[in-house]
Scaffold this active site. Structure first.
Site, short mmCIF file in Angstrom:
data_model
loop_
_atom_site.label_atom_id
_atom_site.label_comp_id
_atom_site.label_asym_id
_atom_site.label_seq_id
_atom_site.Cartn_x
_atom_site.Cartn_y
_atom_site.Cartn_z
N ASP A 103 0.73 -1.26 -0.52
CA ASP A 103 0.23 0.07 0.49
C ASP A 103 0.94 0.82 -0.02
OD1 ASP A 103 -2.22 1.75 0.69
OD2 ASP A 103 -3.53 -0.07 0.85
N HIS A 117 -2.77 2.67 -4.55
CA HIS A 117 -2.03 3.38 -3.51
C HIS A 117 -0.14 2.36 -3.32
CE1 HIS A 117 -5.57 3.77 -0.63
NE2 HIS A 117 -6.48 2.44 -1.30
N GLU A 177 -9.84 2.52 -5.12
CA GLU A 177 -9.08 4.04 -4.51
C GLU A 177 -8.27 4.54 -5.41
OE1 GLU A 177 -10.77 4.60 -0.29
OE2 GLU A 177 -8.93 3.46 -0.15
#
Ligand code: ACM
Ligand code: ZN
Length: 762
Positions: A195, A268, A332
């Site tokens: 991440d 990410h 995301e």
């Protein structure tokens, strides 16, 4: 995360605990198996172990299955049970004709014999886990109450996720965690390895992933919504070597747990980009993130080297993980950088893609093809639906249930992990004493009552829902002890919704068994939270438009006492028996008493009564985002939303304006108006550009009586307007949404949220 064990072997510790547990168990006199078996019946016999109680292990049963049980038993009893083919005391068998369901087992305990028949190895293993939970030790006399259990799981996918990027948990902690997954029959561990804040798996071809990407310069202190951000100034990081990963995967396999690694893409990705900046659209420089959130810099989808890098990474990851599934993230991923990147735009043109969403779909499909060519299938978060689903993808539905529903309707497999119900990084209690957590509110009861098969699905479509998983993002879990408190006991509720047939679920029964399990967890040195019996409330509108407060506790044999004058409740205060109306402003305080002893924290709620309480409110735009329970009563119920915005009081408007009209029922004098505005730019929550109050006597002609354009506080901005008294029946409040978040701000380009609560009229 269970580093609280000092020893590497769970059993060693488990045992000491068992002696204690069994005493508690004897008092409880309950067979506290979690998850609740399909069928369980007691038969009023007792099996008593002796040193000569031999275990006969049927053909083909893997000895690993027994190791786990034996170590446990030895610690408890102080001796080993002999294993021999002709033993008659304990018999283990595999018989897939007798036990039809995969992972299923039958367990029979009589005075003479214990027998476990599994459909397969996993079935035998799960039978032994149930037996472990049924063992009684009393002065080292080992017994099991007679019973017949027929058991099998409801779902084939029973998952727990753990994020090791935001905080890193060492191998020892991970292995102890795996032991607990096994004890509760969870069969999948989704290991979130990469991440923005750190890359946690060794990739030999890319050594900078170890020396650079595995570390961040420092870590934010407190919640990211606070402003300005404060940092600890300490370099933080770590990673698992491939040898460690192999050991963990083996450890899990011995406990019938599959580990699914997640290598996140295309978003990410900051930690990876910090070492290999050429993989980002702008070329950097980049730094591993030091706080939490979503970041614009992602892998460049127009750069061939991105794909080469990720394929090379996967070439090293795949041999470590035999899992059929590889998780490629997909959530995301802002499209901001792709929009202005010549390479990404060229890719869109060359591949005849419509937009950046289709570019994401191209990215995922291309990686899927690569993984398919290696014999693997992909899982992605529900954003992989945007721009079209890759052909064989399994969708992990987290933003809501819609992604899972859409996938199932397209005949794609789906796993339900909706944040609203099963995120364990969220608060489990609304008491202010709770440690810092991610946001949200997912108490034990909410997880337990979550039903993964939604009514939108036909019976045929429902077959594509493979199971359910709880997710544990570790932003606010800096230590194993903190992680444990977030994960336990809620993980046990997840275990039960994943395993137990819907018709066999019962929250009261679960809590009864949980109380036994809490003793076990305590003895295992697990820092399990015990807030689930504390008072919860609900507010409703009475027939006379008053606010009604209902209080509840699940603590057996207890009573709630309460006050409305601000004093601390005692046994002499009013005893709660049913919901009551709030007739004056002030604070309700309540406490649970078990006998004369107060249990848990004191409940407190402030009520602010005013002329609009319970009156009809009309909203032009409907609130979104699940901040409140749905109707407009929460805007006029006398309770102000909290600063964690997780108490169901706030009304959120996403990119849209607030326009609400309250009808007071008749013309009357109005001299005070108010509303609360939540401003947290780090949560995309923006103050209105303009807020106005208008009044009207007839609902047609409105007069503006108040206007405000600045809201300075980070957090709750209370608006109190004292106006020249006016005769009015209607009050209209308007707030213009910021609209699109401006450049340079957190998540620029996204729609701003406008959050408001309590429309006050006096
Ligand atoms: C997620 O929670 N971003 C999958
Ligand atoms: Zn690019």
């Amino acid at each position: 995360m269970i580093n609280l064990f000092n020893s590497r072997k769970l059993f060693v510790k488990v045992i000491c605990l068992m002696l204690f547990v069994t005493q508690a168990q004897a008092q409880v006199k309950e067979q506290g198996i979690i998850p609740q078996p399909f069928k369980i019946q007691k038969n009023n016999t007792v099996f008593t172990f002796s040193r000569s109680s031999g275990i006969a292990v049927g053909n083909g049963i893997d000895s690993d299955n027994l190791t786990f049980f034996n170590q446990y038993f030895h610690q408890l009893a102080g001796y080993n049970l002999p294993i021999n083919k002709t033993a008659t005391a304990i018999k283990l068998n595999i018989d897939s004709a007798n036990v039809e369901q995969p992972e299923g087992y039958k367990l029979s305990v009589t005075a003479k014999q214990i027998s476990i028949t599994g459909h397969d190895q996993a079935g035998v293993f799960y039978g032994l886990q149930s037996l472990v939970q049924l063992l009684h030790a009393d002065a080292r006399k080992m017994t099991v109450e007679g019973c017949v259990v027929e058991d099998h799981p409801r779902f084939s996918y029973r998952g727990m996720h753990l994020d090791v990027s935001r905080h890193f948990f060492k191998v020892d902690a991970i292995e102890k965690w795996i032991d607990l997954l096994a004890l509760y029959k969870i069969n999948t561990f989704h290991w979130h390895l990469t991440d923005d804040q750190g890359w946690r798996i060794e990739i030999k071809k890319y050594p900078l992933l170890q020396s650079i990407s595995a570390y961040r310069d420092e870590t934010i202190i407190g919640h990211k919504r606070d402003s300005p951000h404060v940092f600890d100034g300490k370099r933080y990081g770590g990673y698992y070597t491939q040898e460690e990963v192999k050991a963990v995967v083996k450890y899990a396999m011995e406990r019938h747990i599959t580990i699914i690694p997640e290598i996140e893409m295309p978003g990410h990705a900051l930690a990876a980009l910090s070492a290999y900046p050429q993989l980002g659209c702008t070329g950097g420089p980049y730094k591993a993130a030091t706080f939490w959130g979503i970041f614009d810099d992602v892998y460049c989808a127009g750069n061939e080297e991105t794909f080469t890098f990720l394929q090379n990474v996967l070439d090293e990851v795949l041999p470590l993980f035999p899992s059929k599934y590889i998780h490629i993230g997909g959530d995301e991923c802002p499209k901001t950088k792709w929009k202005t990147c010549p390479k990404c735009q060229k890719r869109i043109k060359d591949e005849h893609l419509k937009d950046e969403h289709e570019l994401q779909s191209y990215f995922i499909s291309r990686m899927e093809k690569y993984l398919n060519s290696k014999g693997r299938q992909i899982i992605g978060w529900d954003e992989i639906l945007e721009g079209g689903l890759a052909p064989g993808a399994t969708v992990m539905s987290w933003t809501g249930e819609e992604g899972g529903i859409a996938a199932a309707k397209q005949h794609h497999d789906a796993i339900m992990t909706p944040e609203k119900y099963v995120y364990l990084d969220y608060y489990q209690s609304l008491y202010s004493s709770e440690p810092l957590a991610g946001g949200g509110y997912t108490p034990l009861s909410k997880i337990y009552n979550y039903e993964p098969i939604t009514k939108e699905l036909t019976t045929d479509e429902a077959k594509y829902i493979k199971g359910v998983q709880a997710n544990a993002w570790s932003e606010y879990m800096a230590s194993p002890a903190q992680a444990e408190r977030q994960l336990f006991p809620r993980m046990l509720a997840l275990a039960e919704i994943a395993w137990t047939d819907k018709g066999n679920k019962n929250y009261a029964g679960f809590l009864k068994r949980l109380r036994y399990q809490q003793t076990l967890l305590k003895q295992l040195n697990i820092n399990s939270a015990n807030t689930f019996d504390e008072i919860t409330d609900s507010l409703s509108e009475s027939a006379g438009h008053e606010v009604q407060l209902a209080l509840n506790t699940t603590l057996p044999g207890s009573n709630i006492y309460y006050t409305t004058d601000g004093s601390a409740p005692t046994l002499k205060s009013k005893k709660y028996s049913k919901p009551f109306s709030i007739t004056a402003s002030g604070t309700v305080k309540a406490a649970v008493f078990s006998g004369a002893k107060q249990y848990g924290h004191m409940y407190e709620k402030d009520f602010h009564l005013h002329k609009a309480i319970g009156k009809s409110v009309t909203l032009t735009n409907q609130p979104k985002g699940g901040y409140n329970s749905g109707d407009a009563f929460g805007l006029v119920n006398g309770v102000f939303g909290n600063k964690l915005y997780n108490d169901g009081q706030w009304y959120g408007f996403n990119g849209e304006d607030l326009e609400a009209v309250v009808d007071l029922g008749k013309v009357q004098t109005v001299s005070q108006l108010g509303i609360n505005i939540l401003k947290y730019h780090w949560q995309k929550m923006w103050e209105p550009q303009v807020l106005t109050f208008e009044t009207s006597a007839d609902g047609k002609t409105y007069t503006e009586v108040y206007r405000q354009t600045t809201f300075n506080a980070n957090g709750i901005n209370p608006v109190h307007a004292s106006i020249k008294p006016i005769q009015a029946r209607y009050v209209r409040v308007k707030g213009t949404n910021k609209g699109i978040i401006p450049p340079g701000e957190y998540i620029a380009g996204a729609k701003a949220w406008l959050l408001v609560d309590e429309l006050i009229v006096d």
